[in-house]
Scaffold this active site. Structure first.
Site, mmCIF file in Angstrom:
data_model
loop_
_atom_site.group_PDB
_atom_site.id
_atom_site.type_symbol
_atom_site.label_atom_id
_atom_site.label_comp_id
_atom_site.label_asym_id
_atom_site.label_seq_id
_atom_site.Cartn_x
_atom_site.Cartn_y
_atom_site.Cartn_z
ATOM 1 N N LYS A 14 -67.479 51.356 -24.477
ATOM 2 C CA LYS A 14 -66.773 52.025 -25.587
ATOM 3 C C LYS A 14 -65.394 52.528 -25.181
ATOM 4 O O LYS A 14 -64.450 52.472 -25.956
ATOM 5 C CB LYS A 14 -67.604 53.176 -26.133
ATOM 6 N N LYS A 68 -66.392 56.439 -29.670
ATOM 7 C CA LYS A 68 -67.242 55.681 -30.601
ATOM 8 C C LYS A 68 -66.668 55.685 -32.015
ATOM 9 O O LYS A 68 -66.666 54.657 -32.694
ATOM 10 C CB LYS A 68 -68.669 56.248 -30.572
HETATM 11 N N1 HSE Z 1 -74.113 59.903 -22.972
HETATM 12 C C1 HSE Z 1 -74.266 59.331 -24.274
HETATM 13 C C2 HSE Z 1 -75.154 60.225 -25.125
HETATM 14 C C3 HSE Z 1 -74.835 57.938 -24.262
HETATM 15 O O1 HSE Z 1 -75.582 61.278 -24.670
HETATM 16 O O2 HSE Z 1 -75.414 59.873 -26.273
HETATM 17 C C4 HSE Z 1 -73.844 56.903 -23.889
HETATM 18 O O3 HSE Z 1 -72.841 56.783 -24.840
#
Ligand code: HSE
Length: 435
Positions: A107, A207
């Site tokens: 991402k 994202k």
């Molecule tokens: N660390 C992210 C989360 C997942 O806690 O959703 C990877 O994008």
């Protein structure tokens, strides 16, 4: 033409192990659904010695030479699971230039230079797919690229970080403080040892930059996103939310009012109704709501992280590419055009939002009037006021629900209120979101 469609993976860490595991377990199901069987040929990683959660399958080469995957004559599809910007960008570019289709879960890379990479893929007549980059196992990318392409979209909103959702859910359920829940989440392995990327909202911002680019056909990048994480959310904010039938969620929001209007792209904690599609999503789950002019709102909920859900998304991309290689047809990544440099983003200060101000004032005759004056000076009007607690001569706890006002005015008013000598506690503020 080979009898199989051959793929390799660069980056054999946790997610790579998940892909190997799910492919090995579900090989029969997967290969029954593609026109030619898929074959994992090679894994590459600079670290050949650390034990992985899965064994390298028999017949699969394991090398520390990434080029053997990126440019291998016997590779049709490269899966990039290295993460980060460098050397991942060079790896993806090398593979695309070598005429390989690429699948990535990266991402950060797409939110930094996705438009350039899609252009390079088209120039090389190959595809770059990325279902796993947003929402883990939730098929939100395919929903935008295929299911909703007949719509003009007005908004995409989501809970896109499981760590933050877990922390806020536990704070709400237990009345605990952010720091205490974070420490516990780290002990249990839900939060990373360095949680900055998650709790400061950066992961969510990457994202939503990707989703906004797809939804609105613009080159929206991480640097275009207004970001505020959850570190300043107080236990009392969650208590206030519960009193009002609401939840506090770290929400990613991409919206535009009309096809020619600038796009709002922001990530911050919000107060939203508990009985709404996103307000009731708790724990590590992710959820995304998309609104299209024809379809109306749709909501997808599921596992936003984890080895098997992420592998599910990666392998669905590989299967789509297998179909595309054999049958032809429009590549998925060329349906929604993202022209390099095309963007029109509304600055946060101009966005009109409704807020909830939580004030703990000294119980003095002038306290409320001075707060009102600070709000009036910035043309911020109050729609509703709730008295949450009062001890005569000591304190008056209030929640003020404002009408929509430009963010710049609201922040100026809050700064002015913070400076007043009538605060028993520093004020707290949450933006409100309707569903
Ligand atoms: N660390 C992210 C989360 C997942 O806690 O959703 C990877 O994008």
């Amino acid at each position: 033409m080979a009898d199989t469609i051959r793929f390799g993976i660069v980056g054999f860490g946790n997610i790579g192990s998940g892909v190997v595991d799910v492919f090995t377990r579900n090989r029969a199901v997967i290969n029954a659904r593609v026109p030619r069987p898929l074959e994992l040929v090679r894994l590459a990683d600079k670290d050949l010695t650390t034990p992985r959660p899965v064994e390298v399958p028999p017949g699969v080469e394991f090398t520390d030479d990434a080029d053997r995957v990126l440019r291998g004559d016997d590779i049709d599809i490269v899966i990039e699971l290295v993460g980060g910007l460098s050397p991942a960008r060079q790896f993806v570019e090398t593979a695309l230039r070598a005429g390989k289709h690429v699948v990535t879960a990266n991402k950060a890379l797409l939110a930094d230079c996705g438009a350039e990479l899609f252009t390079l893929a088209a120039k090389s007549d190959v595809s770059l797919l990325f279902e796993a980059a947003v929402g883990g196992g939730i098929p939100i990318i395919r929903t935008l690229q295929q299911g909703l392409t007949a719509n003009s979209l007005t908004s995409v909103r989501g809970i896109l970080n499981g760590t933050c959702n877990y922390i806020l859910s536990r704070m709400a359920a237990e009345g605990s403080k952010f720091k205490d829940v974070l420490q516990d989440a780290q002990r249990l392995g839900y939060a990373e040892p360095d949680p900055t990327f998650d709790v400061e909202g950066y992961d969510t911002a990457h994202k939503i930059a990707i989703l906004a680019s797809l939804a609105f056909g613009q080159d929206i990048r991480f640097s275009d996103v207004f970001v505020e994480g959850i570190t300043r959310v107080r236990a009392d904010d969650l208590a206030l939310a519960a009193e009002q039938g609401c939840a506090v969620k770290l929400l990613a929001i991409a919206r535009r009012d009309a096809p020619d209007a600038p796009v709002e792209v922001r990530v911050h904690p919000v107060l939203l109704p508990r009985m709404s599609p996103l307000g009731g999503v708790d724990g590590v789950l992710n959820a995304v709501e998309v609104v299209g002019d024809a379809v109306g709102p749709i909501v997808l909920i599921g596992a936003g992280a984890g080895l098997a859900p992420t592998a599910s998304a990666v392998l669905s991309d590989v299967m789509n590419l297998a179909q595309q290689m054999v049958d032809g047809g429009a590549p998925l990544d060329r349906r929604l055009k993202i022209p390099v440099g095309k963007r029109s983003v509304q600055p946060m200060r101009k966005i009109a939002l409704r807020h909830c101000l939580s004030l703990s004032l000294l119980d003095r005759p002038d306290a409320q009037s001075r707060v009102r004056s600070a709000l009036e000076a910035e043309s911020v009007t109050v729609d509703r006021e709730v008295i949450r607690g009062h001890r005569e001569g000591e304190y008056l706890n209030l929640a003020l629900f404002t009408d929509a006002a430009p963010e710049a005015n609201v922040q100026a008013a809050i700064n002015a209120i913070s400076e007043l000598d009538v605060n028993a506690e520093p004020p707290s503020v949450l933006r409100r979101e309707e569903m």
